[in-house]
Design an enzyme around this catalytic site. Sequence first.
Site, PDB file in Angstrom:
ATOM      1  N   ASP A   1      38.912 -20.692 -16.131  1.00 10.51           N
ATOM      2  CA  ASP A   1      39.489 -21.468 -15.030  1.00 10.51           C
ATOM      3  C   ASP A   1      38.410 -21.886 -14.041  1.00 10.51           C
ATOM      4  OD1 ASP A   1      38.937 -18.925 -14.230  1.00 10.51           O
ATOM      5  OD2 ASP A   1      40.637 -18.766 -12.855  1.00 10.51           O
TER       6      ASP A   1
ATOM      7  N   SER B   1      40.117 -21.250 -10.015  1.00 12.10           N
ATOM      8  CA  SER B   1      41.566 -21.237  -9.779  1.00 12.10           C
ATOM      9  C   SER B   1      42.001 -19.841  -9.336  1.00 12.10           C
ATOM     10  CB  SER B   1      42.310 -21.648 -11.054  1.00 12.10           C
ATOM     11  OG  SER B   1      43.702 -21.537 -10.876  1.00 12.10           O
TER      12      SER B   1
END
EC number: 2.7.7.65
Length: 435
Positions: free
Chosen positions: A330, A288
Amino acid sequence: MNRRRRYTGSNPSLRRVLYRAHLGVALVAVFTAGLAVTLVGLLTLRAYADPNQQLIARSISYTVEAAVVFGDAQAAEESLALIASSEEVSSAIVYDRQGQTLASWHRESTGPLHLLEQQLAHWLLSAPTEQPILHDGQKIGSVEVKGSGGSLLRFLLTGFAGMVLCLLLTALGAFYLSRRLVRGIVGPLDQLAKVAHTVRRERDFEKRVPEAGIAELSQLGEDFNALLDELESWQARLQDENASLAHQAHHDSLTSLPNRAFFEGRLSRALRDANEHREQLAVLFIDSDRFKEINDRLGHAAGDTVLVNIAMRIRGQLRESDLVARLGGDEFAVLLAPLASGADALRIADNIIASMQAPIRLSDGSTVSTSLTIGIALYPEHADTPAALLHDADMAMYIAKRQARGSRRLAELNDPRILQEEKEIDSATPEAPPK
């Protein structure tokens, strides 16, 4: 720890024990009753034998009185034989006034039971009976009568035969009644044992013991069934807890996606299948963009919401046979197997990137946008082991992130530029690249 003793088969069954007990009780009862009746009968016969022997002696004395008076031995023997032969007498002797034998009679010893008759007479009958012979009130002689054991022997043989017959009939009756009783006792116990064996061997806790016809056994069956109910409930809870623990051990608690360990195991199996069937697969390493900034600025709750939405959107772009996992933080990984061509992996990666264009709505009503950068490694073009595939996809993702966030990149084999950039990443500071 002490081991529980197991049944070895050397002990008698309950069925056999009950049969033996019932038969033993019946035989002992009949034998005791028969013996008691025989003894009472013998005592009764003995009580009647003495007076009867005296009557026989008196009858003989009256009959031979005339023969003794005239000294007629032949007439005395004829009279003696006439009476003694029809009575239970083994011998009879007539004595004259001087005590000399005038006449005598002895029963012929015929048959193998004669000695036994004599022994019975010796054991059970009293001494020979002596009766005086009187004429005009004067003793002119005497009669000696010795009893026979024939009646006693016949009584004993008849009683023994009757007792044997009763024992046989009793044994048959006891066997029949025992079978009925055993069927009512052992049958329910056999059912309980079969259910217990099935539950122990097959873990089938749905089995139940049928109702028995005896109150105590019926209560035992109800208690056993209640125990099975508790075991079934406990087994179900244990299975649920084990399934929950297994899920927790292999899944991420936040996104409910599989974790790294699960992903690597699945990837190893997929590689074996792909090698066996000569198929292709792809690994996508997803990161991300600017997640740390979102997490620091909006808080961990917002960051968790972003991660959950990312997981849902990635999952929405995959097939049922594909797998997405959260590796940590992430970072996500996707396994595409089987794969027709590398172009399909690029297309799916583009769809995942496109799915992030819509903002993510947070719990407070505000929205936040983020993008994903994806690195792609193919089997067998780039690597043939789980670690190598993940490494190549990871390197491709970092290079793509340096070039343009929210993009995807396919790992290239022996590409000098990739090798150079990979060296720069490896030699960089431990601080993670900007997101």
